[in-house]
Scaffold this motif. Structure first.
Motif, PDB file in Angstrom:
ATOM      1  N   TYR A   8       0.804  -1.225   0.000  1.00 56.77           N
ATOM      2  CA  TYR A   8       0.000   0.000   0.000  1.00 56.77           C
ATOM      3  C   TYR A   8       0.837   1.274   0.000  1.00 56.77           C
ATOM      4  O   TYR A   8       0.533   2.210  -0.767  1.00 56.77           O
ATOM      5  CB  TYR A   8      -0.994  -0.031   1.158  1.00 56.77           C
ATOM      6  CG  TYR A   8      -1.891  -1.261   1.127  1.00 56.77           C
ATOM      7  CD1 TYR A   8      -2.533  -1.635  -0.055  1.00 56.77           C
ATOM      8  CD2 TYR A   8      -2.059  -2.062   2.251  1.00 56.77           C
ATOM      9  CE1 TYR A   8      -3.337  -2.770  -0.102  1.00 56.77           C
ATOM     10  CE2 TYR A   8      -2.863  -3.195   2.211  1.00 56.77           C
ATOM     11  CZ  TYR A   8      -3.491  -3.549   1.030  1.00 56.77           C
ATOM     12  OH  TYR A   8      -4.274  -4.675   0.990  1.00 56.77           O
ATOM     13  N   GLN A  12       0.866   4.296  -3.029  1.00 58.79           N
ATOM     14  CA  GLN A  12       0.701   5.729  -2.796  1.00 58.79           C
ATOM     15  C   GLN A  12       1.862   6.509  -3.404  1.00 58.79           C
ATOM     16  O   GLN A  12       1.675   7.588  -3.975  1.00 58.79           O
ATOM     17  CB  GLN A  12       0.577   5.992  -1.296  1.00 58.79           C
ATOM     18  CG  GLN A  12      -0.700   5.416  -0.695  1.00 58.79           C
ATOM     19  CD  GLN A  12      -0.708   5.453   0.823  1.00 58.79           C
ATOM     20  OE1 GLN A  12       0.313   5.710   1.462  1.00 58.79           O
ATOM     21  NE2 GLN A  12      -1.872   5.184   1.416  1.00 58.79           N
ATOM     22  N   ASP A  17      -3.137   6.009  -5.034  1.00 60.75           N
ATOM     23  CA  ASP A  17      -3.759   6.182  -3.720  1.00 60.75           C
ATOM     24  C   ASP A  17      -5.192   5.660  -3.678  1.00 60.75           C
ATOM     25  O   ASP A  17      -5.591   4.966  -2.732  1.00 60.75           O
ATOM     26  CB  ASP A  17      -3.749   7.658  -3.312  1.00 60.75           C
ATOM     27  CG  ASP A  17      -2.389   8.295  -3.432  1.00 60.75           C
ATOM     28  OD1 ASP A  17      -1.840   8.304  -4.555  1.00 60.75           O
ATOM     29  OD2 ASP A  17      -1.874   8.792  -2.420  1.00 60.75           O
ATOM     30  N   GLU A  21      -6.710   2.468  -1.378  1.00 61.43           N
ATOM     31  CA  GLU A  21      -7.768   2.570  -0.365  1.00 61.43           C
ATOM     32  C   GLU A  21      -8.816   1.483  -0.521  1.00 61.43           C
ATOM     33  O   GLU A  21      -9.323   0.948   0.471  1.00 61.43           O
ATOM     34  CB  GLU A  21      -8.428   3.950  -0.446  1.00 61.43           C
ATOM     35  CG  GLU A  21      -7.531   5.089   0.029  1.00 61.43           C
ATOM     36  CD  GLU A  21      -8.204   6.437  -0.106  1.00 61.43           C
ATOM     37  OE1 GLU A  21      -9.414   6.471  -0.465  1.00 61.43           O
ATOM     38  OE2 GLU A  21      -7.533   7.457   0.133  1.00 61.43           O
TER      39      GLU A  21
END
Length: 325
Positions: A8, A12, A17, A21
């Motif tokens: 993750y 980003q 991003d 999520e």
């Protein structure tokens, strides 16, 4: 079940991003609602693999390899061999794990050798490999210095094979495999520097939609690497097999290279070029001790290897490059 926490922050960093999520929810849904019946058995085999310090890891040679700081004992060799065989069939490779040669069905390194002189350098780039199988080419991308490599393939056996290889190579590499299909990607990522689609297009019912999906994953100016079955002929010619092609049910459209170039241009790609056309041979795709089912030799007409067993032209593969607008 499978830890993706290291992925993750990388996503980003590379402008993913929004997908980062929503991805944990996607993965939870897949593992809860769509787990393969053998997934627990495969993961159990991986958990039983011994922890061995990787003395030297090689990602830029034909055999992706991990060599230990010492030789395996006979017992360790037998244990690792038996556990990796539980993940049969191994289709993409080859690999060498602490001296154990995983001789896969495909010599995937041959395909890599054909395309690597032509593509944009991967160093520091974000890369998406669609239909990546067990991730062989993902590791080769990391070996070229890619900053982030995400492979997607919905076949959970391939995910298990990837995890087994990563167990020996180490988890610090920026390489991750997600059990997703291209239809699971956000609609308009427009983020990846390079997108690979190899051996996928002919399985799609709508090849034009697939090309638009590939474009949607690329940033403007990003590079598409597209490899697929083709036939010889002129622009506008396409083989639509009736029934099976080389015993495969799900082969829909096999264009000529010029036809495929036209499709890419119509979808808004520029700088479209064919960089390789190669006949698939029974040296490149064959049955082995690690893939004991039928392979290419069984798919060809025994009296004429220029034809499939159904009478279609034998597998011919082209690699095309194109730039997203």
């Amino acid at each position: 079940m499978i830890d993706y926490q290291a992925l993750y922050p990388l996503m980003q960093t590379y402008g993913l991003d929004g997908w980062a999520e929503r991805l944990p929810g996607q993965l939870e849904q897949i593992f809860k609602q769509r787990p393969h019946g053998d997934l627990d058995r495969w993961l159990s085999a991986i958990e039983q693999l011994p922890a061995l310090e990787p003395g030297e890891v090689t990602l830029d040679q034909s055999r992706i390899s991990s060599a230990g700081t010492r030789s395996l004992t006979e017992s360790e060799h037998e244990t690792i061999y038996a556990l990796l065989q539980q993940l049969h069939p191994w289709r993409k490779g080859p690999y060498q794990i602490h001296g154990i040669q995983i001789d896969t069905e495909w010599r995937s390194d041959w395909k890599w050798d054909r395309l690597i002189p032509h593509i944009s350098p991967l160093r520091g780039r974000s890369v998406l490999d669609i239909g990546c199988g067990n991730g062989y080419h993902c590791w080769r991308m990391a070996g070229e210095g890619a900053g982030l490599v995400i492979g997607i393939d919905p076949t959970q056996l391939f995910l298990a094979q990837f995890l087994a290889i990563r167990h020996f190579l180490g988890a610090h590499w920026p390489v991750h495999l997600l059990p997703l299909g291209i239809e699971d990607l956000p609609n308009d990522l427009r983020a990846f520097d390079t997108v690979f689609s190899m051996g996928v297009l002919y399985h799609r019912r709508s090849p034009i939609d697939h090309l638009y999906e590939l474009k949607a994953a690329l940033r403007p100016g990003g590079e598409l690497v597209l490899e697929t079955l083709v036939i010889e002929g002129e622009r506008g010619q396409v083989l639509v097999p009736e029934g099976r092609y080389a015993k495969m049910r799900n082969v829909w459209f096999i264009p000529t290279p010029d036809t495929l170039s036209g499709w890419l241009e119509r979808c808004g790609f520029r700088d479209v070029r064919v960089v390789d056309v190669t006949q698939t041979t029974t040296q490149e795709q064959r049955a082995t001790d690690w893939m004991r089912f039928e392979s290419l030799a069984d798919y060809l007409d025994p009296a004429d290897n220029r034809r499939t067993i159904e009478g279609h032209p034998a597998p011919l593969r082209a690699t095309l490059l194109a730039t997203a607008t």
